[in-house]
Design a protein around this motif. Structure first.
Motif, PDB file in Angstrom:
ATOM      1  N   GLU A 194       6.171  -8.276  -7.867  1.00 33.02           N
ATOM      2  CA  GLU A 194       6.400  -7.181  -6.927  1.00 33.02           C
ATOM      3  C   GLU A 194       5.374  -6.093  -7.197  1.00 33.02           C
ATOM      4  O   GLU A 194       5.118  -5.749  -8.361  1.00 33.02           O
ATOM      5  CB  GLU A 194       7.812  -6.612  -7.086  1.00 33.02           C
ATOM      6  CG  GLU A 194       8.113  -5.501  -6.093  1.00 33.02           C
ATOM      7  CD  GLU A 194       9.463  -4.853  -6.343  1.00 33.02           C
ATOM      8  OE1 GLU A 194      10.355  -5.020  -5.501  1.00 33.02           O
ATOM      9  OE2 GLU A 194       9.619  -4.185  -7.388  1.00 33.02           O
ATOM     10  N   ARG A 242       4.255  -2.187  -6.521  1.00 36.15           N
ATOM     11  CA  ARG A 242       4.669  -0.849  -6.087  1.00 36.15           C
ATOM     12  C   ARG A 242       3.583   0.159  -6.451  1.00 36.15           C
ATOM     13  O   ARG A 242       2.980   0.075  -7.525  1.00 36.15           O
ATOM     14  CB  ARG A 242       5.987  -0.431  -6.744  1.00 36.15           C
ATOM     15  CG  ARG A 242       7.200  -1.198  -6.209  1.00 36.15           C
ATOM     16  CD  ARG A 242       8.478  -0.808  -6.949  1.00 36.15           C
ATOM     17  NE  ARG A 242       9.629  -1.547  -6.418  1.00 36.15           N
ATOM     18  CZ  ARG A 242      10.571  -1.031  -5.659  1.00 36.15           C
ATOM     19  NH1 ARG A 242      10.518   0.263  -5.337  1.00 36.15           N
ATOM     20  NH2 ARG A 242      11.571  -1.762  -5.223  1.00 36.15           N
ATOM     21  N   GLN A 277      10.251   7.257  -0.655  1.00 37.57           N
ATOM     22  CA  GLN A 277       9.661   5.930  -0.558  1.00 37.57           C
ATOM     23  C   GLN A 277       9.109   5.722   0.848  1.00 37.57           C
ATOM     24  O   GLN A 277       9.708   6.156   1.833  1.00 37.57           O
ATOM     25  CB  GLN A 277      10.721   4.875  -0.875  1.00 37.57           C
ATOM     26  CG  GLN A 277      10.175   3.478  -1.094  1.00 37.57           C
ATOM     27  CD  GLN A 277      11.280   2.506  -1.453  1.00 37.57           C
ATOM     28  OE1 GLN A 277      12.000   2.034  -0.580  1.00 37.57           O
ATOM     29  NE2 GLN A 277      11.435   2.240  -2.742  1.00 37.57           N
ATOM     30  N   LYS A 306       3.441  -2.860   1.661  1.00 36.70           N
ATOM     31  CA  LYS A 306       3.611  -2.428   0.279  1.00 36.70           C
ATOM     32  C   LYS A 306       4.645  -1.311   0.187  1.00 36.70           C
ATOM     33  O   LYS A 306       5.014  -0.699   1.194  1.00 36.70           O
ATOM     34  CB  LYS A 306       2.279  -1.936  -0.297  1.00 36.70           C
ATOM     35  CG  LYS A 306       1.121  -2.916  -0.171  1.00 36.70           C
ATOM     36  CD  LYS A 306       1.334  -4.165  -1.009  1.00 36.70           C
ATOM     37  CE  LYS A 306       0.119  -5.098  -0.910  1.00 36.70           C
ATOM     38  NZ  LYS A 306       0.335  -6.358  -1.676  1.00 36.70           N
ATOM     39  N   ILE A 307       5.090  -1.029  -1.028  1.00 34.27           N
ATOM     40  CA  ILE A 307       6.042   0.039  -1.280  1.00 34.27           C
ATOM     41  C   ILE A 307       5.326   1.179  -1.996  1.00 34.27           C
ATOM     42  O   ILE A 307       4.713   0.972  -3.055  1.00 34.27           O
ATOM     43  CB  ILE A 307       7.215  -0.462  -2.157  1.00 34.27           C
ATOM     44  CG1 ILE A 307       7.935  -1.613  -1.447  1.00 34.27           C
ATOM     45  CG2 ILE A 307       8.192   0.675  -2.454  1.00 34.27           C
ATOM     46  CD1 ILE A 307       8.979  -2.297  -2.306  1.00 34.27           C
ATOM     47  N   GLU A 315       5.879   4.991  -3.645  1.00 33.62           N
ATOM     48  CA  GLU A 315       6.919   5.889  -4.148  1.00 33.62           C
ATOM     49  C   GLU A 315       6.295   7.190  -4.641  1.00 33.62           C
ATOM     50  O   GLU A 315       5.130   7.220  -5.060  1.00 33.62           O
ATOM     51  CB  GLU A 315       7.687   5.212  -5.286  1.00 33.62           C
ATOM     52  CG  GLU A 315       8.402   3.939  -4.851  1.00 33.62           C
ATOM     53  CD  GLU A 315       9.049   3.194  -6.002  1.00 33.62           C
ATOM     54  OE1 GLU A 315      10.110   2.594  -5.784  1.00 33.62           O
ATOM     55  OE2 GLU A 315       8.489   3.209  -7.116  1.00 33.62           O
TER      56      GLU A 315
END
Length: 431
Positions: free
Chosen positions: A170, A172, A200, A206-207, A209
């Motif tokens: 994953e 981030r 977020q 994509k993520i 934050e």
């Protein structure tokens, strides 16, 4: 147990090589044949187009389709290769039919192979090769791949999905307040409000934050890691040595932290050797808990410039027309990759001197005495030629080029505190 093990990088082989008689090539063949085990990553795909090409949309803008005729398997066997890893980003270029046909061709040539299968358990499974000096297990994993590649798990009512042994991560991104607010504004102004959450943003697949600074964090999929670690530990009980092939696509000469962490986990699970490739460039060597991790051995063969035919998908994607010819596609691909031709969504990958670095490689020979690793010898390879028809065949590098490659390997390995000495044109690591 006394054993000699050879490890190489990516094999992108499309042509016959048993016809060559020059000394630098035959010297390389002699080294390979002198080993009990000789492993490579089969980055090309050996098949006769029985399978359908994967859609260009899932292949990605930067990836081409790989194909080599069945004789390549026999040529590799002639050379002395006897174990082949298959889990990489080209593992499913032509789908499940290709995967099955390739297995039949490799079996017929007597090559032990691992890393793909009819379902996830089969793709993860270790394979074994018996020698007079011991039994060796091979696993093959990939962490950078198109979305159509991973094998799927089988269940009570489903047979699973053919594919490669993928280890997912994953991804981030943490953004500073100013960067986060700027991205949020862009998303709002372009009508993508549903992608916004309190701290977020979902953008570009994509993520993102909110954080204290701009950083990137990878988190390995625990189930994928545990599945492979269980198989490694199981293979350890049934083999004298366990080789794990790791395909990763870190850019540049130094692996990223998540690659290093994964390699360490594989050794902790029982791998005796991690054989890495993927960047198309050399990367360093780490001795971790007494076990060598070759982060990237470079391109062993690099003959993807003489693939005889590509599917229409590739021609159309490149704007060449459905009746384009193979070398026209290669010319276009090289122009884009070198930056001579700019195209949206494609980054130049090998401009200037970097292209010649794609033709630098290392072949590693590992000597075991009494079951313990005593020495690693690094044979520098060079396969650049001005003519495309002659490029890509691995040979022992001339002394000047070889010394340069060994010096680079020492530089790339220095962060791991691995000492490499140059002894008569061969890099040496003593354990």
């Amino acid at each position: 147990m006394n054993m000699k093990l050879v490890v190489t990088g990516e094999t992108l082989c499309t042509r016959r090589h048993s016809c060559y008689q020059d000394k630098p090539f035959l010297d390389l063949v002699e080294i390979i044949r002198s080993a009990d085990i000789a492993c490579t990553n089969l980055e090309t795909r050996i098949h006769t187009f029985k399978g359908a090409p994967m859609p260009a949309d899932t292949m990605g803008q930067e990836q081409s389709y790989q194909q080599a005729d069945p004789f390549v398997a026999d040529e590799l066997k002639w050379m002395g290769i006897n174990m082949v890893a298959r889990s990489n980003n080209h593992g499913m270029d032509f789908g499940a039919e290709m995967l099955r046909e390739e297995a039949e061709i490799l079996d017929a040539a007597g090559l032990v192979h691992a890393g793909v299968g009819e379902h996830l358990a089969a793709a993860t499974r270790a394979t074994f090769l018996e020698t007079d000096n011991g039994r060796v297990a091979l696993l093959s994993v990939c962490i950078d791949f198109p979305p159509h590649c991973p094998a799927g798990p089988q269940g009570p009512e489903f047979p699973g999905r053919p594919g490669i042994n993928a280890i997912h991560h994953e991804t981030r991104y943490a953004l500073s307040d100013s960067a986060f607010d700027s991205l949020a504004t862009i998303m709002q102004d372009t009508g993508q409000n549903k992608a916004l959450r309190e701290d977020q943003i979902l953008a570009f697949g994509k993520i993102f934050e909110r954080g204290s600074e701009n950083t990137l964090r990878y988190t390995v999929d625990k189930a994928d890691l545990e599945r492979n670690c269980r198989v490694i530990a199981d293979a350890k009980l049934a083999a004298d040595q366990v080789v794990v092939h790791l395909h990763q696509e870190t850019e540049g000469h130094y692996p990223e932290e998540h690659v290093i962490a994964l390699a360490h986990a594989l050794v902790d699970a029982g791998a005796d050797v991690v054989m890495g490739d993927g960047p198309h460039l050399l990367q360093g060597i780490e001795i971790y808990n007494g076990c060598p991790i070759f982060y990237s051995l470079g391109n062993f063969f690099y003959q993807s410039e003489t693939i005889k035919i590509f599917p229409p998908d590739m021609y159309i994607r490149n704007g060449l027309g459905i009746d384009a010819l193979p070398q026209e596609a290669i010319e276009y691909r090289d122009a884009v990759r070198s930056g001579r031709l700019k195209k949206d969504n494609i980054r130049p990958l090998r401009s200037g001197d970097e292209y010649k670095e794609w033709h630098e490689a290392v072949l590693g020979t590992l000597t075991y005495e009494g079951g313990a690793l005593r020495e690693i010898r690094l044979h520098p390879l060079w396969h650049y030629h001005e003519k495309r028809s002659q490029r890509g065949l691995p040979r022992i590098a001339d002394r000047e080029t070889g010394d340069r490659i060994i010096e680079k390997m020492a530089e790339y390995s220095a962060p791991f505190k691995t000492e490499i000495s140059n002894e008569d044109g061969v890099g040496v690591i003593r354990i």
